[in-house]
Scaffold this motif. Sequence first.
Motif, PDB file in Angstrom:
ATOM      1  N   ALA A  58       0.840  -1.197   0.000  1.00  0.00           N
ATOM      2  CA  ALA A  58       0.000   0.000   0.000  1.00  0.00           C
ATOM      3  C   ALA A  58       0.876   1.248   0.000  1.00  0.00           C
ATOM      4  O   ALA A  58       0.588   2.221  -0.696  1.00  0.00           O
ATOM      5  N   ALA A  59       1.966   1.208   0.776  1.00  0.00           N
ATOM      6  CA  ALA A  59       2.866   2.362   0.837  1.00  0.00           C
ATOM      7  C   ALA A  59       3.560   2.580  -0.516  1.00  0.00           C
ATOM      8  O   ALA A  59       3.675   3.705  -0.985  1.00  0.00           O
ATOM      9  N   ASP A  60       4.005   1.473  -1.114  1.00  0.00           N
ATOM     10  CA  ASP A  60       4.631   1.563  -2.443  1.00  0.00           C
ATOM     11  C   ASP A  60       3.660   2.127  -3.462  1.00  0.00           C
ATOM     12  O   ASP A  60       3.992   2.994  -4.271  1.00  0.00           O
ATOM     13  N   GLU A  61       2.473   1.591  -3.391  1.00  0.00           N
ATOM     14  CA  GLU A  61       1.416   1.982  -4.309  1.00  0.00           C
ATOM     15  C   GLU A  61       1.170   3.488  -4.225  1.00  0.00           C
ATOM     16  O   GLU A  61       1.057   4.182  -5.221  1.00  0.00           O
ATOM     17  N   ARG A  62       1.142   3.941  -2.993  1.00  0.00           N
ATOM     18  CA  ARG A  62       0.867   5.345  -2.770  1.00  0.00           C
ATOM     19  C   ARG A  62       2.003   6.230  -3.284  1.00  0.00           C
ATOM     20  O   ARG A  62       1.801   7.256  -3.926  1.00  0.00           O
ATOM     21  N   LEU A  63       3.236   5.754  -3.006  1.00  0.00           N
ATOM     22  CA  LEU A  63       4.401   6.501  -3.461  1.00  0.00           C
ATOM     23  C   LEU A  63       4.412   6.578  -4.985  1.00  0.00           C
ATOM     24  O   LEU A  63       4.718   7.617  -5.572  1.00  0.00           O
ATOM     25  N   SER A  64       4.058   5.477  -5.603  1.00  0.00           N
ATOM     26  CA  SER A  64       4.090   5.457  -7.052  1.00  0.00           C
ATOM     27  C   SER A  64       2.984   6.373  -7.615  1.00  0.00           C
ATOM     28  O   SER A  64       3.211   7.109  -8.584  1.00  0.00           O
ATOM     29  N   LEU A  65       1.826   6.350  -6.987  1.00  0.00           N
ATOM     30  CA  LEU A  65       0.755   7.265  -7.419  1.00  0.00           C
ATOM     31  C   LEU A  65       1.171   8.721  -7.231  1.00  0.00           C
ATOM     32  O   LEU A  65       0.883   9.583  -8.062  1.00  0.00           O
ATOM     33  N   GLU A  66       1.871   8.964  -6.113  1.00  0.00           N
ATOM     34  CA  GLU A  66       2.307  10.317  -5.806  1.00  0.00           C
ATOM     35  C   GLU A  66       3.259  10.836  -6.890  1.00  0.00           C
ATOM     36  O   GLU A  66       3.119  11.955  -7.376  1.00  0.00           O
ATOM     37  N   ASN A  67       4.218   9.981  -7.270  1.00  0.00           N
ATOM     38  CA  ASN A  67       5.154  10.372  -8.318  1.00  0.00           C
ATOM     39  C   ASN A  67       4.440  10.583  -9.650  1.00  0.00           C
ATOM     40  O   ASN A  67       4.712  11.540 -10.370  1.00  0.00           O
ATOM     41  N   ASP A  68       3.528   9.655  -9.934  1.00  0.00           N
ATOM     42  CA  ASP A  68       2.771   9.774 -11.184  1.00  0.00           C
ATOM     43  C   ASP A  68       1.939  11.047 -11.212  1.00  0.00           C
ATOM     44  O   ASP A  68       1.785  11.678 -12.256  1.00  0.00           O
ATOM     45  N   LEU A  69       1.394  11.399 -10.048  1.00  0.00           N
ATOM     46  CA  LEU A  69       0.541  12.587  -9.989  1.00  0.00           C
ATOM     47  C   LEU A  69       1.355  13.856 -10.263  1.00  0.00           C
ATOM     48  O   LEU A  69       0.945  14.737 -11.015  1.00  0.00           O
ATOM     49  N   ARG A  70       2.548  13.883  -9.664  1.00  0.00           N
ATOM     50  CA  ARG A  70       3.455  15.000  -9.922  1.00  0.00           C
ATOM     51  C   ARG A  70       3.710  15.143 -11.421  1.00  0.00           C
ATOM     52  O   ARG A  70       3.642  16.234 -11.983  1.00  0.00           O
ATOM     53  N   ARG A  71       3.993  14.007 -12.056  1.00  0.00           N
ATOM     54  CA  ARG A  71       4.265  14.017 -13.490  1.00  0.00           C
ATOM     55  C   ARG A  71       3.007  14.428 -14.275  1.00  0.00           C
ATOM     56  O   ARG A  71       3.083  15.188 -15.236  1.00  0.00           O
ATOM     57  N   ALA A  72       1.878  13.895 -13.835  1.00  0.00           N
ATOM     58  CA  ALA A  72       0.610  14.197 -14.531  1.00  0.00           C
ATOM     59  C   ALA A  72       0.333  15.700 -14.546  1.00  0.00           C
ATOM     60  O   ALA A  72      -0.124  16.250 -15.545  1.00  0.00           O
ATOM     61  N   VAL A  73       0.651  16.355 -13.407  1.00  0.00           N
ATOM     62  CA  VAL A  73       0.438  17.795 -13.334  1.00  0.00           C
ATOM     63  C   VAL A  73       1.335  18.494 -14.356  1.00  0.00           C
ATOM     64  O   VAL A  73       0.899  19.373 -15.106  1.00  0.00           O
ATOM     65  N   GLU A  74       2.609  18.051 -14.397  1.00  0.00           N
ATOM     66  CA  GLU A  74       3.549  18.667 -15.338  1.00  0.00           C
ATOM     67  C   GLU A  74       3.156  18.418 -16.789  1.00  0.00           C
ATOM     68  O   GLU A  74       3.266  19.290 -17.639  1.00  0.00           O
ATOM     69  N   LEU A  75       2.706  17.194 -17.070  1.00  0.00           N
ATOM     70  CA  LEU A  75       2.386  16.832 -18.452  1.00  0.00           C
ATOM     71  C   LEU A  75       0.970  17.226 -18.870  1.00  0.00           C
ATOM     72  O   LEU A  75       0.569  17.001 -20.001  1.00  0.00           O
ATOM     73  N   GLY A  76       0.225  17.785 -17.946  1.00  0.00           N
ATOM     74  CA  GLY A  76      -1.146  18.189 -18.280  1.00  0.00           C
ATOM     75  C   GLY A  76      -2.073  17.013 -18.526  1.00  0.00           C
ATOM     76  O   GLY A  76      -2.890  17.034 -19.441  1.00  0.00           O
ATOM     77  N   GLN A  77      -1.948  15.966 -17.689  1.00  0.00           N
ATOM     78  CA  GLN A  77      -2.823  14.799 -17.867  1.00  0.00           C
ATOM     79  C   GLN A  77      -4.116  14.888 -17.047  1.00  0.00           C
ATOM     80  O   GLN A  77      -4.876  13.934 -16.994  1.00  0.00           O
ATOM     81  N   LEU A  78      -4.319  16.023 -16.395  1.00  0.00           N
ATOM     82  CA  LEU A  78      -5.571  16.173 -15.664  1.00  0.00           C
ATOM     83  C   LEU A  78      -6.598  16.844 -16.572  1.00  0.00           C
ATOM     84  O   LEU A  78      -6.250  17.683 -17.401  1.00  0.00           O
ATOM     85  N   GLU A  79      -7.843  16.440 -16.402  1.00  0.00           N
ATOM     86  CA  GLU A  79      -8.911  17.031 -17.208  1.00  0.00           C
ATOM     87  C   GLU A  79     -10.044  17.453 -16.293  1.00  0.00           C
ATOM     88  O   GLU A  79     -10.198  16.922 -15.205  1.00  0.00           O
ATOM     89  N   LEU A  80     -10.852  18.362 -16.786  1.00  0.00           N
ATOM     90  CA  LEU A  80     -12.076  18.699 -16.058  1.00  0.00           C
ATOM     91  C   LEU A  80     -13.282  18.198 -16.829  1.00  0.00           C
ATOM     92  O   LEU A  80     -13.380  18.398 -18.043  1.00  0.00           O
ATOM     93  N   HIS A  81     -14.149  17.508 -16.111  1.00  0.00           N
ATOM     94  CA  HIS A  81     -15.454  17.171 -16.652  1.00  0.00           C
ATOM     95  C   HIS A  81     -16.482  18.034 -15.921  1.00  0.00           C
ATOM     96  O   HIS A  81     -16.191  18.584 -14.862  1.00  0.00           O
ATOM     97  N   TYR A  82     -17.646  18.160 -16.514  1.00  0.00           N
ATOM     98  CA  TYR A  82     -18.637  19.081 -15.957  1.00  0.00           C
ATOM     99  C   TYR A  82     -19.969  18.367 -15.741  1.00  0.00           C
ATOM    100  O   TYR A  82     -20.451  17.670 -16.625  1.00  0.00           O
ATOM    101  N   GLN A  83     -20.522  18.565 -14.536  1.00  0.00           N
ATOM    102  CA  GLN A  83     -21.840  17.995 -14.254  1.00  0.00           C
ATOM    103  C   GLN A  83     -22.845  19.120 -14.074  1.00  0.00           C
ATOM    104  O   GLN A  83     -22.609  20.058 -13.309  1.00  0.00           O
ATOM    105  N   PRO A  84     -23.986  19.025 -14.789  1.00  0.00           N
ATOM    106  CA  PRO A  84     -24.984  20.095 -14.662  1.00  0.00           C
ATOM    107  C   PRO A  84     -25.644  20.158 -13.293  1.00  0.00           C
ATOM    108  O   PRO A  84     -25.871  19.132 -12.649  1.00  0.00           O
TER     109      PRO A  84
END
Length: 292
Positions: A20-46
């Motif tokens: 679980a700790a490894d998993e979290r660390l790996s997600l954390e690193n990926d998230l950092r990269r995702a922010v840099e690479l613009g892999q986050l998106e916004l969806h919209y709910q009415p």
Amino acid sequence: VAKAASRGSYRFYALEMSNAADERLSLENDLRRAVELGQLELHYQPKVDIGTNRIRSAEALLRWRHPTRGLVPPNVFIPIAEDTGLIVQIGEWVLRESCRQVRAWIDSGMSPVRVAVNLSAKQFRHVDLVAVIRSALEEAQLQPGYLELELTESAIMDDAEKSASTLEFLSTMGVHISIDDFGTGYSSLSYLRRFPLDKLKIDRSFVRDLMSSPADASIVKAIISLAHNLRLRVVAEGVETAEQLGYLRELGCDQYQGFFCSPAVPPSAFEALLQKLRADLPELTEADMLRT
Ligand code: C2E
Ligand code: MG
Ligand code: MG
Ligand code: MG
């Protein structure tokens, strides 16, 4: 938990922990990269007016399209973003991007909608918040009335003194303030009269069994009357059936969100939804939109 019955199960548990700790660390690193690479998106709910069936606002909901894991839900990555402080950077992007999107919708002639942005506790407390909101609005040339902020009770009560002045400032600017997941967070209601609020959003957990649970129905009724007595609008989250919607209409609930109308969708699908629902309604002017 460490007192697991046998050595075998203890070892198994320790292994799971480290996974679980490894998993979290790996997600954390990926998230950092995702922010840099613009892999986050916004969806919209009415958010839909129950009285007129008109879409009044769009809640921006973050989506992370991970290259190998697929779509990672916000309930998984927002807590990581909070812990690491990445939420400040992510949240700033969400504010700018959602304001930009609303500007693009206005420019393309869509009927005007307000955009609702979720703020996490850490983001709300961050010193730059007001400056970021101002500059996001200015960049997009939007009146503050186009922006709604969704805060949980706990985010607000975390530092009530500071919250009061931040909210006072934002509300005076014309930004709308909603309490998200109302009814799940904080047991004292006195904060409701201390802060300049516009809306209460009834948590989905009370709406889910609205038709079968008299206790949930009582809570929903009580929240609606509380909100109206305080001159706040009230929004029901998680409406999935026509029966729920019909009942909420009877109870005088102002707006709803939920799969019954639509889940959060990419911008192009949101536009299509706006066009479809607009067809049989009279035009809504910008002034009308900003008034309520
Ligand atoms: P929330 O703000 O309370 O958003 C409502 C959640 O309920 C969303 O989940 C939405 O997709 C889901 N939902 C809406 N209608 C229905 C329905 O009829 N049935 C069911 N079962 N679910 C429904 P989502 O998108 O997974 O977001 C979860 C939470 O993540 C949000 O809860 C919010 O607290 C947080 N979040 C999302 N985007 C952001 C963001 O940009 N910033 C921050 N700080 N938090 C965010
Ligand atoms: Mg929300
Ligand atoms: Mg909510
Ligand atoms: Mg929620």
